[in-house]
Design a protein around this motif. Sequence first.
Motif, PDB file in Angstrom:
ATOM      1  N   GLY A  10       0.860  -1.169   0.000  1.00 10.97           N
ATOM      2  CA  GLY A  10       0.000   0.000   0.000  1.00 10.97           C
ATOM      3  C   GLY A  10       0.904   1.229   0.000  1.00 10.97           C
ATOM      4  N   ASP A  11       0.424   2.347  -0.529  1.00  9.07           N
ATOM      5  CA  ASP A  11       1.303   3.533  -0.589  1.00  9.07           C
ATOM      6  C   ASP A  11       1.651   4.020   0.818  1.00  9.07           C
ATOM      7  OD1 ASP A  11      -1.443   4.207  -0.491  1.00  9.07           O
ATOM      8  OD2 ASP A  11      -1.110   6.197  -1.354  1.00  9.07           O
ATOM      9  N   SER A  12       0.702   3.890   1.769  1.00  9.34           N
ATOM     10  CA  SER A  12       1.037   4.244   3.144  1.00  9.34           C
ATOM     11  C   SER A  12       2.042   3.251   3.722  1.00  9.34           C
ATOM     12  CB  SER A  12      -0.225   4.261   4.014  1.00  9.34           C
ATOM     13  OG  SER A  12       0.124   4.201   5.378  1.00  9.34           O
ATOM     14  N   ALA A  13       1.768   1.976   3.564  1.00  9.18           N
ATOM     15  CA  ALA A  13       2.650   0.933   4.116  1.00  9.18           C
ATOM     16  C   ALA A  13       4.086   1.131   3.637  1.00  9.18           C
ATOM     17  CB  ALA A  13       2.140  -0.440   3.700  1.00  9.18           C
ATOM     18  N   PHE A  14       4.229   1.412   2.351  1.00 17.12           N
ATOM     19  CA  PHE A  14       5.573   1.572   1.772  1.00 17.12           C
ATOM     20  C   PHE A  14       6.336   2.705   2.462  1.00 17.12           C
ATOM     21  CE2 PHE A  14       8.220   3.888  -1.336  1.00 17.12           C
ATOM     22  CZ  PHE A  14       9.199   2.928  -1.522  1.00 17.12           C
ATOM     23  N   GLY A  15       5.593   3.756   2.806  1.00 17.94           N
ATOM     24  CA  GLY A  15       6.240   4.929   3.392  1.00 17.94           C
ATOM     25  C   GLY A  15       7.015   4.630   4.666  1.00 17.94           C
ATOM     26  N   GLU A  46     -10.708  11.099   0.689  1.00 14.45           N
ATOM     27  CA  GLU A  46     -11.529  11.588   1.797  1.00 14.45           C
ATOM     28  C   GLU A  46     -11.530  13.120   1.791  1.00 14.45           C
ATOM     29  OE1 GLU A  46     -11.676   9.256   5.414  1.00 14.45           O
ATOM     30  OE2 GLU A  46     -11.159  11.066   6.540  1.00 14.45           O
ATOM     31  N   GLU A  47     -12.680  13.650   2.072  1.00 14.20           N
ATOM     32  CA  GLU A  47     -12.842  15.111   2.064  1.00 14.20           C
ATOM     33  C   GLU A  47     -11.971  15.749   3.155  1.00 14.20           C
ATOM     34  OE1 GLU A  47     -16.651  17.743   2.803  1.00 14.20           O
ATOM     35  OE2 GLU A  47     -17.122  15.903   1.675  1.00 14.20           O
ATOM     36  N   ASP A  48     -11.367  16.880   2.845  1.00 18.11           N
ATOM     37  CA  ASP A  48     -10.545  17.567   3.846  1.00 18.11           C
ATOM     38  C   ASP A  48     -11.449  18.203   4.913  1.00 18.11           C
ATOM     39  OD1 ASP A  48      -8.244  16.850   2.622  1.00 18.11           O
ATOM     40  OD2 ASP A  48      -8.147  18.626   1.357  1.00 18.11           O
ATOM     41  N   PRO A  49     -10.939  18.328   6.141  1.00 18.28           N
ATOM     42  CA  PRO A  49     -11.794  18.808   7.233  1.00 18.28           C
ATOM     43  C   PRO A  49     -12.025  20.323   7.216  1.00 18.28           C
ATOM     44  CG  PRO A  49      -9.589  18.311   8.036  1.00 18.28           C
ATOM     45  CD  PRO A  49      -9.611  17.931   6.605  1.00 18.28           C
ATOM     46  N   GLY A  50     -11.312  21.047   6.384  1.00 13.93           N
ATOM     47  CA  GLY A  50     -11.395  22.516   6.393  1.00 13.93           C
ATOM     48  C   GLY A  50     -10.260  23.092   7.224  1.00 13.93           C
ATOM     49  N   ASN A  51     -10.293  24.372   7.493  1.00 12.52           N
ATOM     50  CA  ASN A  51      -9.243  25.075   8.258  1.00 12.52           C
ATOM     51  C   ASN A  51      -7.854  24.870   7.659  1.00 12.52           C
ATOM     52  OD1 ASN A  51     -11.267  25.639  10.123  1.00 12.52           O
ATOM     53  ND2 ASN A  51     -10.845  23.747  11.250  1.00 12.52           N
ATOM     54  N   GLY A  52      -7.792  24.606   6.361  1.00 15.97           N
ATOM     55  CA  GLY A  52      -6.493  24.431   5.708  1.00 15.97           C
ATOM     56  C   GLY A  52      -5.839  23.096   6.002  1.00 15.97           C
ATOM     57  N   LEU A  53      -6.529  22.224   6.732  1.00 16.37           N
ATOM     58  CA  LEU A  53      -5.948  20.916   7.051  1.00 16.37           C
ATOM     59  C   LEU A  53      -6.267  19.903   5.953  1.00 16.37           C
ATOM     60  CD1 LEU A  53      -6.719  20.691  10.869  1.00 16.37           C
ATOM     61  CD2 LEU A  53      -4.495  21.058   9.789  1.00 16.37           C
ATOM     62  N   VAL A  54      -5.443  18.862   5.894  1.00 13.57           N
ATOM     63  CA  VAL A  54      -5.658  17.789   4.918  1.00 13.57           C
ATOM     64  C   VAL A  54      -6.195  16.585   5.681  1.00 13.57           C
ATOM     65  CG1 VAL A  54      -4.523  16.319   3.197  1.00 13.57           C
ATOM     66  CG2 VAL A  54      -3.677  18.643   3.589  1.00 13.57           C
ATOM     67  N   SER A  55      -7.129  15.865   5.093  1.00 11.35           N
ATOM     68  CA  SER A  55      -7.691  14.683   5.758  1.00 11.35           C
ATOM     69  C   SER A  55      -6.573  13.760   6.241  1.00 11.35           C
ATOM     70  CB  SER A  55      -8.591  13.925   4.781  1.00 11.35           C
ATOM     71  OG  SER A  55      -8.649  12.570   5.153  1.00 11.35           O
ATOM     72  N   CYS A  56      -6.766  13.208   7.447  1.00 13.52           N
ATOM     73  CA  CYS A  56      -5.709  12.367   8.057  1.00 13.52           C
ATOM     74  C   CYS A  56      -5.453  11.081   7.300  1.00 13.52           C
ATOM     75  CB  CYS A  56      -6.077  12.058   9.513  1.00 13.52           C
ATOM     76  SG  CYS A  56      -7.647  11.187   9.664  1.00 13.52           S
ATOM     77  N   THR A  57      -6.331  10.704   6.384  1.00 13.20           N
ATOM     78  CA  THR A  57      -6.096   9.461   5.640  1.00 13.20           C
ATOM     79  C   THR A  57      -5.459   9.721   4.272  1.00 13.20           C
ATOM     80  OG1 THR A  57      -8.274   9.490   4.590  1.00 13.20           O
ATOM     81  CG2 THR A  57      -8.094   8.321   6.700  1.00 13.20           C
ATOM     82  N   ARG A  58      -5.335  11.004   3.903  1.00 10.10           N
ATOM     83  CA  ARG A  58      -4.889  11.304   2.538  1.00 10.10           C
ATOM     84  C   ARG A  58      -3.374  11.450   2.435  1.00 10.10           C
ATOM     85  NH1 ARG A  58      -5.498  15.238  -0.922  1.00 10.10           N
ATOM     86  NH2 ARG A  58      -6.574  16.840   0.278  1.00 10.10           N
ATOM     87  N   LEU A  59      -2.805  10.951   1.332  1.00 10.50           N
ATOM     88  CA  LEU A  59      -1.376  11.090   1.041  1.00 10.50           C
ATOM     89  C   LEU A  59      -1.248  11.621  -0.390  1.00 10.50           C
ATOM     90  CD1 LEU A  59      -0.277   7.523   2.261  1.00 10.50           C
ATOM     91  CD2 LEU A  59       0.013   9.651   3.542  1.00 10.50           C
ATOM     92  N   ILE A  60      -0.090  12.144  -0.737  1.00 10.65           N
ATOM     93  CA  ILE A  60       0.122  12.576  -2.126  1.00 10.65           C
ATOM     94  C   ILE A  60       0.216  11.340  -3.014  1.00 10.65           C
ATOM     95  CG2 ILE A  60       1.779  13.670  -3.691  1.00 10.65           C
ATOM     96  CD1 ILE A  60       2.402  15.649  -1.407  1.00 10.65           C
ATOM     97  N   ARG A  61      -0.569  11.321  -4.071  1.00  8.99           N
ATOM     98  CA  ARG A  61      -0.548  10.158  -4.984  1.00  8.99           C
ATOM     99  C   ARG A  61       0.631  10.338  -5.944  1.00  8.99           C
ATOM    100  NH1 ARG A  61      -4.869   8.988  -9.046  1.00  8.99           N
ATOM    101  NH2 ARG A  61      -4.990   6.739  -9.348  1.00  8.99           N
ATOM    102  N   GLY A  62       1.832  10.249  -5.364  1.00  6.53           N
ATOM    103  CA  GLY A  62       3.027  10.747  -6.050  1.00  6.53           C
ATOM    104  C   GLY A  62       3.782   9.745  -6.893  1.00  6.53           C
ATOM    105  N   ARG A  63       5.000  10.171  -7.304  1.00  7.36           N
ATOM    106  CA  ARG A  63       5.812   9.427  -8.270  1.00  7.36           C
ATOM    107  C   ARG A  63       6.856   8.552  -7.553  1.00  7.36           C
ATOM    108  NH1 ARG A  63       5.619  11.032 -13.593  1.00  7.36           N
ATOM    109  NH2 ARG A  63       6.827   9.124 -13.795  1.00  7.36           N
ATOM    110  N   TYR A  64       6.368   7.492  -6.920  1.00  5.45           N
ATOM    111  CA  TYR A  64       7.285   6.559  -6.247  1.00  5.45           C
ATOM    112  C   TYR A  64       8.282   5.945  -7.231  1.00  5.45           C
ATOM    113  CZ  TYR A  64       3.980   7.047  -2.399  1.00  5.45           C
ATOM    114  OH  TYR A  64       3.198   7.563  -1.406  1.00  5.45           O
ATOM    115  N   ASP A  65       7.874   5.854  -8.488  1.00  4.98           N
ATOM    116  CA  ASP A  65       8.779   5.302  -9.509  1.00  4.98           C
ATOM    117  C   ASP A  65      10.024   6.184  -9.651  1.00  4.98           C
ATOM    118  OD1 ASP A  65       6.502   6.936 -10.388  1.00  4.98           O
ATOM    119  OD2 ASP A  65       7.480   6.935 -12.353  1.00  4.98           O
TER     120      ASP A  65
END
Length: 569
Positions: free
Chosen positions: A452-457, A488-507
């Motif tokens: 998983g992308d989180s697990a890999f981190g 998951e929707e962000d909670p507001g106040n400029g915060l990012v949802s606690c389950t979200r990660l950047i869907r980035g370029r691990y390659d």
Amino acid sequence: MSNEDNVELTDGFHVLMDTLKMNDIDTMYGVVGIPITNLARLWEQDGQKFYSFRHEQHAGYAASIAGYIQGDKPGVCLTVSAPGFLNGLTALAHATTNCFPMILMSGSSEREIVDLMQGDYEEMDQMNIARPHCKASFRINSIKDIPIGIARAIRTAVSGRPGGVYVDLPARLFGQTLSVEEAKQLIFKPVDVTPAQIPAADAIARAAEVIKNAKRPVVMLGKGAAMAKADAEVKAFIEQTGIPFLPMGMAKGLMPDTHPQSAAATRAFALAQCDVCILVGARLNWLMQHGKGKTWGNELKKFVQIDIQANEIDSNQPIAAPVVGDVKSCLSLLTEALKGAPKAPAEWTGALKEKVDTNKGKLATKMAAPVAPTGMNYSNSLGVLKEFMLKNPSINLVNEGANALDNTRMIVDMLEPRRRLDSGTWGVMGIGMGYCVAAATVTGDPVIAVEGDSAFGFSGMELETICRYNLPVTVIIMNNGGIYKGNEEDPGNGLVSCTRLIRGRYDQMMEAFGGKGYLVNTPEELKAALEEAVASKKPCLINAMIDPDAGVESGRIKSLNIVSKVGKK
Ligand code: OXT
Ligand code: ADP
Ligand code: MG
């Protein structure tokens, strides 16, 4: 080196190395620094292997899984004092929890200063801190005690229920000297460190009776049986009795998942409907819902339990027929006792077979489903890996995540024992890259890691380690941009949802260290990348873009979540 009387001397470094070699230990995983850098250096100069990691936790995980794959020889991790030791401690506790034989050896600071808490360099009472997290915690204070200390550590790690052992090596031990002659007399290899543990005859007779009277028996294979290398005994028992079997995650492949007696595709039905469950090196812990509740149906089950640890029996449920001993001895005696007994009733095996076929059909439909514009899902992507592994069964499969873990376990059949290496008893994230290094180096076979992308981190920086040793490891990131879900929707106040990660370029991360990276969006691209990557026998990473909406919260263990009864989720 010799003293003024011209007696040839050796030192703590060399006595330790010679003792390890005498015990057929040729590999250590670790991170160097004061006071053990020269131990690792001398070890390598002596032609032994030292895999140098970026963080001790991953070196420790590597040692733990090396112990599991080897079974009768512990994996060894070497760390520096205090912080290095603590980084390795998580892995030691993990080894103990999973019953993997492992030794954590750590350099430590000066006893007199540590004991008076006078603020030594990296001061910590490591031996006592390690104690609750392992089977035994030892300190070797004198060069003459090194052979006995290591013998105690090895025997403790591998005998009975295997587990973690800590060995504290105070810095000044390495500088102590001894005559070469005396060292030769002291260094020894302990005899029979994994003795057969034969079960009592009445325990076998009792278990045979329960099995003979079963109408709907099922065998649950656990990783204890896989680690014990009871491959032949398991096969003989299952095939002679005709009893359907279910594998726990890491026991997949102990019997091939494609075997006609596998009931894995109808696990829930098999557990709820069976009348007798034969546990073979598997605990009735949370992964088996403690042997009770909805999973196990309404009827009270009769359990036969084969385990080397006597007090595992009745830990969660009354056990009708405990068989305490090593799994090889227990199973061969039980198979003998059941010779000539009728096979498991056809009505039961037929009902299971029918369910298995239906469920396999349903899964095949899911795997063949077209890819949505938002990306692949877990079924249509992992279907590619399923086909690949069936053609290449001698590959080690490392696996962690939530949906990435559960779907891989469900979809990808394993044909060989000890090839599936996963999050284990704790469902822990972070084992990934450490397990890859050990699996590649211990078996010499390629490794695929489904992450998983989180697990890999948790262990991602060890990509550099994999590249530095040029290991045949292909990492597949199931990239849904988050923990469970990436949308998951962000909670507001400029915060990012606690389950979200950047869907980035691990390659690109992999390419930064000289490995090959692939970015794939479809099953066809995944297939091509996978074939090329594994064939290259070099470090590769496939960044598989998964629909951020494809996963479910906590994968298959959603029921363990606590949901707030007030306010928003
Ligand atoms: O019979 P039923 O109907 O029940 O169906 C079953 C089988 O019969 C069927 N099946 C098949 N059908 C058809 N064909 C075939 N061949 C077939 N084979 C099986 O499929 C189902 C399922 O089968 P299974 O698996 O055998 O059965 P079941 O019921 O699931 O088994 C029960 C269990 C409990 C034994 C099993 O589910 C299991 O082993 N589960 C392990 C779960 C686990 O360990 N999860 C990991 C922990 S989750 C969470 O803790 C996470 N964290 C927190 C965290 C952790 N863990 N560690 C640390 C150090 N810090 C934090 C985090 C951060 S997960 C996580 C990251 C997640 O995000 P990622 O990005 O990494 O991952 P994604 O989710 O992908 O985004
Ligand atoms: P799983 O997670 O696959 O269910 P567990 O780790 O829960 O497996 O259980 C493994 C069990 O196997 C432990 O209770 C352990 O004592 C037992 N075990 C380990 N080695 C042996 C062996 N050689 N013989 C019998 N039992 C063993
Ligand atoms: Mg994810």
